[in-house]
Design a protein around this motif. Structure first.
Motif, short mmCIF file in Angstrom:
data_model
loop_
_atom_site.label_atom_id
_atom_site.label_comp_id
_atom_site.label_asym_id
_atom_site.label_seq_id
_atom_site.Cartn_x
_atom_site.Cartn_y
_atom_site.Cartn_z
N VAL A 1 0.48 -0.66 -0.13
CA VAL A 1 0.00 -0.03 -0.18
C VAL A 1 0.70 0.61 0.22
N ALA A 2 2.06 1.06 0.65
CA ALA A 2 2.45 2.72 1.09
C ALA A 2 3.34 2.72 -0.35
N LEU A 3 3.95 2.24 -1.08
CA LEU A 3 5.57 1.75 -2.40
C LEU A 3 5.39 0.94 -3.42
N GLY A 4 3.90 0.75 -3.08
CA GLY A 4 4.02 -1.03 -3.76
C GLY A 4 4.69 -1.42 -4.74
N ASP A 5 5.13 -1.82 -6.05
CA ASP A 5 6.35 -3.45 -5.98
C ASP A 5 7.40 -2.65 -6.81
N ILE A 6 7.71 -1.41 -6.73
CA ILE A 6 8.68 -1.04 -7.34
C ILE A 6 9.90 -0.40 -6.55
N TYR A 7 9.09 -0.57 -4.63
CA TYR A 7 10.46 0.47 -3.52
C TYR A 7 10.52 -0.15 -2.22
N THR A 8 11.76 -1.23 -2.23
CA THR A 8 11.53 -2.23 -1.10
C THR A 8 11.20 -1.26 0.69
N GLY A 9 10.49 -1.19 1.66
CA GLY A 9 10.57 -0.33 2.62
C GLY A 9 11.67 -0.53 3.49
N VAL A 10 12.46 0.02 3.81
CA VAL A 10 14.44 -1.12 4.52
C VAL A 10 13.82 0.63 6.13
N PHE A 11 13.57 -0.59 7.53
CA PHE A 11 13.63 0.16 8.42
C PHE A 11 14.84 0.18 9.09
N THR A 12 15.48 1.25 9.72
CA THR A 12 16.77 1.10 10.57
C THR A 12 17.09 1.60 11.23
N THR A 13 17.73 1.44 12.28
CA THR A 13 18.21 1.88 13.87
C THR A 13 19.96 2.72 13.61
N SER A 14 20.09 2.53 12.22
CA SER A 14 21.34 3.74 12.52
C SER A 14 20.94 4.96 12.13
N HIS B 1 15.44 -3.80 9.14
CA HIS B 1 14.42 -5.23 8.17
C HIS B 1 13.83 -4.31 6.95
N LEU B 2 14.49 -5.54 5.95
CA LEU B 2 14.05 -5.06 4.87
C LEU B 2 11.90 -5.54 4.72
N ASP B 3 11.11 -5.51 4.74
CA ASP B 3 10.01 -5.59 4.50
C ASP B 3 10.10 -5.46 2.23
N ILE B 4 10.01 -7.53 1.99
CA ILE B 4 9.55 -7.46 0.62
C ILE B 4 8.39 -7.51 0.07
N ALA B 5 7.61 -7.37 0.94
CA ALA B 5 6.64 -8.49 0.68
C ALA B 5 5.65 -7.98 -1.00
N ALA B 6 5.76 -7.08 -1.28
CA ALA B 6 5.73 -6.45 -2.80
C ALA B 6 6.68 -6.32 -3.61
N THR B 7 7.98 -6.82 -2.86
CA THR B 7 8.90 -6.82 -4.54
C THR B 7 9.00 -7.76 -4.52
N MET B 8 9.12 -9.03 -3.80
CA MET B 8 9.72 -10.34 -4.59
C MET B 8 9.34 -10.51 -5.82
N GLU B 9 7.88 -9.96 -6.30
CA GLU B 9 7.89 -10.35 -6.99
C GLU B 9 7.20 -9.38 -8.84
N PHE B 10 7.25 -9.10 -9.85
CA PHE B 10 6.73 -8.83 -10.53
C PHE B 10 5.82 -9.21 -11.54
N THR B 11 4.16 -8.49 -10.97
CA THR B 11 3.23 -8.53 -11.64
C THR B 11 3.42 -8.16 -13.43
N ARG B 12 3.42 -7.30 -13.55
CA ARG B 12 3.93 -7.44 -15.10
C ARG B 12 5.21 -7.04 -15.67
N SER B 13 5.57 -7.18 -16.49
CA SER B 13 6.98 -7.28 -17.41
C SER B 13 7.36 -5.75 -17.50
N THR B 14 8.49 -4.58 -17.33
CA THR B 14 9.60 -4.36 -17.45
C THR B 14 10.86 -4.40 -17.58
N PRO B 15 11.07 -3.29 -18.43
CA PRO B 15 12.31 -3.17 -19.10
C PRO B 15 13.51 -3.67 -17.74
#
Length: 171
Positions: free
Chosen positions: A47-60, A132-146
């Protein structure tokens, strides 16, 4: 493993319980300086980033970990204790979900509880750097891209290989 009680209010959020034990075991047993997990934990990330970006949570705090990780369509997400009331409003020590609002943020906070030495209040930087890398939306492409054909991406493997390459060249 920590002895904390967890209210289990969502059957679809069982993976974070397994990951919590794995994080606790790994961080206490091996005393690592950096802990990175990659998981398909929340639909909120899609919902936040779609299937393009992976959300990264870091304490750094000094951005050192983020600077080394920021590669290949990563987006830094907020990880702030102000969200924690949603996972601590329970009869147990923690709740495994927080409801729809900020679901990915509270999941990252939930997992942080299980990383040993992540917080050191007297230092600028935590003694254990964590991402923490949340790849729920980016583990797979639902459409072909270049960049990628439709299907499983494996893109985060390349990003982590680049992270380790950067880490080894800076030490």
């Amino acid at each position: 493993m920590t002895g904390k009680s967890i209210e289990f209010d969502n059957m679809d959020a069982e993976g974070r319980l397994v990951l919590a034990d794995a994080l606790y075991y790994a961080s206490t047993e091996f005393k690592m300086h950096t802990v990175i997990d990659v998981a398909t934990l929340t639909g909120a990330m899609e919902v936040a980033l779609g299937d393009i970006y992976t959300g990264v949570f870091t304490t750094s705090n000094a951005h050192a970990l983020w600077d080394r990780l920021s590669y290949d369509h990563f987006w830094r997400m907020p990880i702030d204790e102000d969200y924690s009331t949603q996972i601590y409003l329970s009869n147990a020590d923690l709740c495994n979900t927080s409801g729809k609002p900020t679901g990915s943020c509270t999941t990252a906070l939930f997992l942080n509880v299980f990383v040993d030495s992540i917080e050191d209040k007297d230092e600028q930087e935590p003694s254990v750097r964590r991402a923490h890398l949340d790849i729920a939306a980016t583990m797979e492409f639902t459409r072909s891209t270049p960049y990628q054909e439709k299907g499983m991406t494996g893109r985060r493997v390349h990003a982590l290989a680049e992270f380790f390459k950067r880490l080894s060249s800076q030490e």
